[in-house]
Enzyme design. Structure first.
Site, PDB file in Angstrom:
ATOM      1  N   ASP A  73       1.211  -7.685   2.458  1.00 38.89           N
ATOM      2  CA  ASP A  73       1.288  -6.255   2.123  1.00 38.89           C
ATOM      3  C   ASP A  73       2.749  -5.798   1.955  1.00 38.89           C
ATOM      4  OD1 ASP A  73       0.882  -3.546   1.828  1.00 38.89           O
ATOM      5  OD2 ASP A  73      -0.458  -3.339   3.544  1.00 38.89           O
ATOM      6  N   SER A 101       4.008   2.335   8.382  1.00 31.68           N
ATOM      7  CA  SER A 101       3.798   1.369   7.321  1.00 31.68           C
ATOM      8  C   SER A 101       5.106   1.145   6.597  1.00 31.68           C
ATOM      9  CB  SER A 101       2.767   1.885   6.330  1.00 31.68           C
ATOM     10  OG  SER A 101       1.486   1.583   6.798  1.00 31.68           O
ATOM     11  N   HIS A 111       0.820  -1.219   0.000  1.00 30.59           N
ATOM     12  CA  HIS A 111       0.000   0.000   0.000  1.00 30.59           C
ATOM     13  C   HIS A 111       0.854   1.269   0.000  1.00 30.59           C
ATOM     14  CE1 HIS A 111       0.052  -0.027   4.573  1.00 30.59           C
ATOM     15  NE2 HIS A 111       0.008   1.268   4.392  1.00 30.59           N
TER      16      HIS A 111
HETATM   17  N1  ARG Z   1      -4.827   0.550   7.822  1.00 35.56           N
HETATM   18  C1  ARG Z   1      -3.530   0.540   7.215  1.00 35.56           C
HETATM   19  C2  ARG Z   1      -2.866   1.895   7.409  1.00 35.56           C
HETATM   20  O1  ARG Z   1      -3.323   2.873   7.839  1.00 35.56           O
HETATM   21  C3  ARG Z   1      -3.535   0.074   5.803  1.00 35.56           C
HETATM   22  C4  ARG Z   1      -4.181   0.981   4.805  1.00 35.56           C
HETATM   23  C5  ARG Z   1      -4.211   0.461   3.408  1.00 35.56           C
HETATM   24  N2  ARG Z   1      -5.219  -0.556   3.189  1.00 35.56           N
HETATM   25  C6  ARG Z   1      -6.561  -0.290   2.922  1.00 35.56           C
HETATM   26  N3  ARG Z   1      -7.389  -1.291   2.773  1.00 35.56           N
HETATM   27  N4  ARG Z   1      -7.032   0.919   2.783  1.00 35.56           N
HETATM   28  O2  ARG Z   1      -2.757   2.859   6.860  1.00 35.56           O
HETATM   29  N1  GLU Z   2      -1.223   1.378   7.693  1.00 40.04           N
HETATM   30  C1  GLU Z   2      -0.559   2.444   8.417  1.00 40.04           C
HETATM   31  C2  GLU Z   2       0.306   3.312   7.504  1.00 40.04           C
HETATM   32  O1  GLU Z   2       0.019   3.462   6.337  1.00 40.04           O
HETATM   33  C3  GLU Z   2       0.237   1.882   9.525  1.00 40.04           C
HETATM   34  C4  GLU Z   2      -0.673   1.321  10.486  1.00 40.04           C
HETATM   35  C5  GLU Z   2      -0.959   2.234  11.643  1.00 40.04           C
HETATM   36  O2  GLU Z   2      -1.537   3.322  11.487  1.00 40.04           O
HETATM   37  O3  GLU Z   2      -0.572   1.772  12.693  1.00 40.04           O
HETATM   38  O4  GLU Z   2       1.235   3.941   7.934  1.00 40.04           O
END
Ligand code: ARG
Ligand code: GLU
Length: 720
Positions: A222, A655, A86
């Protein structure tokens, strides 16, 4: 002897208790002083100096800020970089065409010549970190206003930056820590030639998509791979065919034995933003007022998008990325509200404040300096509250949820810029704007958007008190859904801004004609009507009370550091390099339910829904699972690990951060947090806050067995 051991244990447990109960994102240059002992007591075998050393290669030299928004790490002597799928998504998408859809099918460069350049992408290393508080705050006094203070500090830092001698290609960044009580300088070096090397298909890299996002148990691969290129002298250089793979000062070996429950782990990266030291009143405001407003707006926007996405394949493709990005924080805020409630965050903060206040009572000097501080903070948050609520609704309305109000906002700015800064500034902003908007319009559908717009303005006019709204618009909007829909449809029909080609034609006109056309456009007129009352009746007060809260928070932070000098405080995240550590650990998400530490490929197959856009599984992966063809990457139980969790305190920006074992080897790749603990940005709770990582063995398995890219495995260093 027994007694000695006991008291040792007590001290030891007490320190662990402090560190672990507060979580923490620590500065790498201060680990020796603040954390090394605790890290070693948790099982770490290496020293703080192995992690951060300015003279010889150390772990920090393998860590990069990836594009300024994610973290990455170097995993070979030839500059190979690992980050999340991502995080590389935009790059993977930009190289994709209908014939070669790398998002769907994955991408693997089989030799260097096939690695793909990415204009605009860079990685940044940190050479050195230095405390510059004394320089920054020289001549700053307590009675200065926030503005005067900030001005003085920027002046000081300007002089400081002129004096510092930087290495060739080195740059300097200074950032505020502890709410502006301390300042640190970062000596950085950035490499602008970063090429795409590999990415799994989305059915692996984004497996579970939005349904599984922020959720444990998880089964997502991921990750993606990039390579840093440099000139012949290993220096940063813009893309050139003559560039060669970068030779790092350090790269991370990969441990293929994995980690088990109780094992030490640390996560190294660039966490974006946390607010761990707010007063109870501010936490309550987030949980009860601001988060609910943001969630309510996104609720209605997402519902409309989802309806259209389900009924039409082309719309689904167009809106997938926008939906995912809006849904990401929508879901996080819901988790955060629930988590703050469940962890009794407000009550915990209140108890802490009572302790704070009673400590003040023991010291006359403290009492004079800080005696009324909490009362002032509470009063300020009370004053801020109505404006914070409207501000939350307003930013969701005009921000990212609809393209047209966003375009109107930019057009308004463009026209103003011509007035204030002249033709040159206008032209340069126009160029950048067109560039940005071209991409935005690609994923725009007028019917979907007009309905999202209608739903949002309807809710806005329902929720925001009348005194903050335009009186002429009030009878038109916010009565019934049908009325709002009809209004939106007509507005979108009459505006010229709904079509990128039309917008280009307008902006190609001489500036004054273009501005006249923009300013008479119906969308812009609507935007201004909507926005004018906000600009006059909300914004100034929001800013006034918010600035006051920021100012008081600095003093509150200073007071906490002084009054609780027996506690260790980590500075809130601010997109600078940090280390967080903990242990691989399961948790109880609710009564009688325990979540284990690892998921396996078997679990991917349990979630498999053929043809589904979130839970499809590639045929080749099914075959590998059937044959149990896991190479060297299976765990001791014979299963192939996919994801695992630990008690590391992470946030957005982490991330792509490496999960590192007790000996400094890579064991995983951070990419998310577990739902029950997403309030960790405000109130970290070691009982349920968990970060989620891809197991390094799954990454290697996909590269080796799934993609057949053995040449990449060969350049890495694997250890057992
Ligand atoms: N929650 C994770 C982070 O903040 C992954 C985000 C990407 N994945 C998604 N399905 N939107 O950013
Ligand atoms: N998915 C998050 C990012 O894009 C990291 C996960 C979190 O927020 O802990 O940085």
């Amino acid at each position: 002897m027994m007694r000695i051991i006991n008291s040792f244990l007590l001290v030891c447990l007490a320190t662990i208790c402090i560190g672990q109960s507060n979580g923490g994102m620590w500065l790498p240059n201060l680990l020796a002083e603040l954390n090394e002992e605790e890290m070693q007591s948790l099982g770490m075998q290496i020293s703080a100096q192995d992690i951060y050393d300015v003279n010889t290669g150390s772990l920090k030299d393998a860590i990069v800020h990836f594009g300024g928004f994610c973290t990455g790490e170097v995993i070979s002597a030839q500059g190979l970089v690992l980050t999340n799928h991502h995080c590389g998504y935009g790059q993977i998408q930009s190289h994709s065409t209908v014939e070669d859809n790398y998002l769907d099918d994955g991408f693997w460069a089989m030799d260097r010549a096939e690695e793909l350049p990415n204009p605009g992408l860079y990685v940044k290393f940190i050479n050195k970190i230095e405390d510059v508080t004394a320089y920054a705050t020289n001549g700053v006094t307590d009675d200065m206003s926030l503005e005067a203070r900030n001005e003085k500090i920027s002046e000081n830092l300007k002089i400081f930056k002129e004096k510092v001698s930087l290495g060739e290609f080195e740059e300097l960044e200074v950032k505020a820590f502890y709410a502006g009580n301390q300042y640190y300088a970062f000596y950085t070096i950035s490499y602008p030639d970063v090429r795409l090397v590999g990415a799994p298909p989305s059915s692996i890299g984004k497996f579970g998509a939005d349904t599984d996002n922020w959720v444990w148990p998880r089964h997502t691969g991921d990750f993606s791979l990039f390579r840093i290129y440099a000139d012949k002298n290993n220096n940063p250089a813009a893309y050139s065919e003559d560039n060669v793979p970068y030779t790092p000062k350090h790269y991370l070996p990969i441990n293929i034995s994995g980690a088990e429950e109780g094992d030490f782990t640390m996560v190294f990266g660039f966490p974006g933003r946390t607010n761990e030291y707010l007063p109870a009143s501010a936490v309550a405001q987030t949980a009860k007022v601001v988060d609910p407003a943001r969630v309510a707006m996104r609720d209605v926007a997402l519902k409309v998008m989802d309806k259209y996405m389900r009924s039409d394949e082309a719309t689904k493709i167009k809106y997938a990325s926008k939906f995912a990005s809006i849904a990401n924080y929508w879901k996080k805020w819901i988790g955060e509200m629930q988590g703050l409630e469940r962890s009794k965050a407000v009550a915990k903060k209140s108890a802490y404040e009572q302790d704070f206040q009673s400590r003040l009572e023991t010291n006359q000097e403290w009492l004079t300096k800080y005696g009324t501080l909490l009362a002032e903070l509470n009063e300020t948050y009370a004053q801020l509250q109505p404006y914070a609520e409207v501000n939350a609704y307003h930013s969701e309305l005009t921000g990212r949820n609809t393209l047209m109000l966003n375009v109107a906002y930019y057009m308004d700015r463009l026209a103003n810029l011509y007035e204030t800064d002249g033709p040159e500034a206008y032209e340069s902003f126009k160029g950048r704007l067109l560039n940005y908007l071209q991409g935005q319009y690609k994923n725009y559908d007028e019917e979907v958007e007009a309905e999202v717009f209608a739903a949002l303005i309807n809710l806005y006019f329902e929720k925001v008190p009348g005194k903050f709204l335009d009186q002429e618009l009030m009878p038109i909007i916010g009565k019934t859904k049908e009325q709002a829909n009809a209004f939106a449809k007509a507005l979108y029909k009459s505006s010229q801004l709904t079509n990128f080609e039309q917008l280009e034609v307008i902006l190609a006109l001489p500036a004054e004609e273009a501005i006249a056309a923009i300013q008479t456009d119906e969308m812009l007129k609507f935007y201004q009507k909507l926005n004018n009352p906000f600009k006059t009746t909300v914004e100034p007060y929001y800013k006034k009370y918010n600035d006051r809260a920021i100012d008081l928070q600095r003093t509150y932070m200073e007071a906490q550091l002084e009054v609780f000098s027996d506690k260790r405080f980590f500075p809130d995240a601010n997109s600078t390099m940090r280390v967080t550590y903990g242990q691989v650990k399961g948790y109880y998400p609710k009564d009688a339910v325990y979540y284990g530490t690892h998921t396996y490929l078997d679990g991917v197959m349990e979630k498999y829904v053929p043809g589904d856009y979130e839970f499809d599984v590639p045929t080749k992966l099914i075959h590998l699972h059937n044959k149990k063809d896991y190479g060297d990457y299976a765990a001791e139980n014979g299963k192939l690990p996919v994801n695992f969790i630990a008690s590391n305190h992470t946030t957005g920006g982490n991330s792509g951060s490496p999960a590192i074992d007790a000996n400094g080897n890579l064991i995983g790749l951070n990419f998310d947090r577990a739902w029950e603990g997403t309030m960790s940005d405000i109130n970290y709770d070691p009982a349920i806050c968990r970060n989620i990582m891809v197991d390094a063995r799954y990454i290697l398995f996909i590269i080796d067995k799934y993609a057949g890219a053995e040449h990449l495995i060969k350049e890495m260093t694997l250890v057992k």
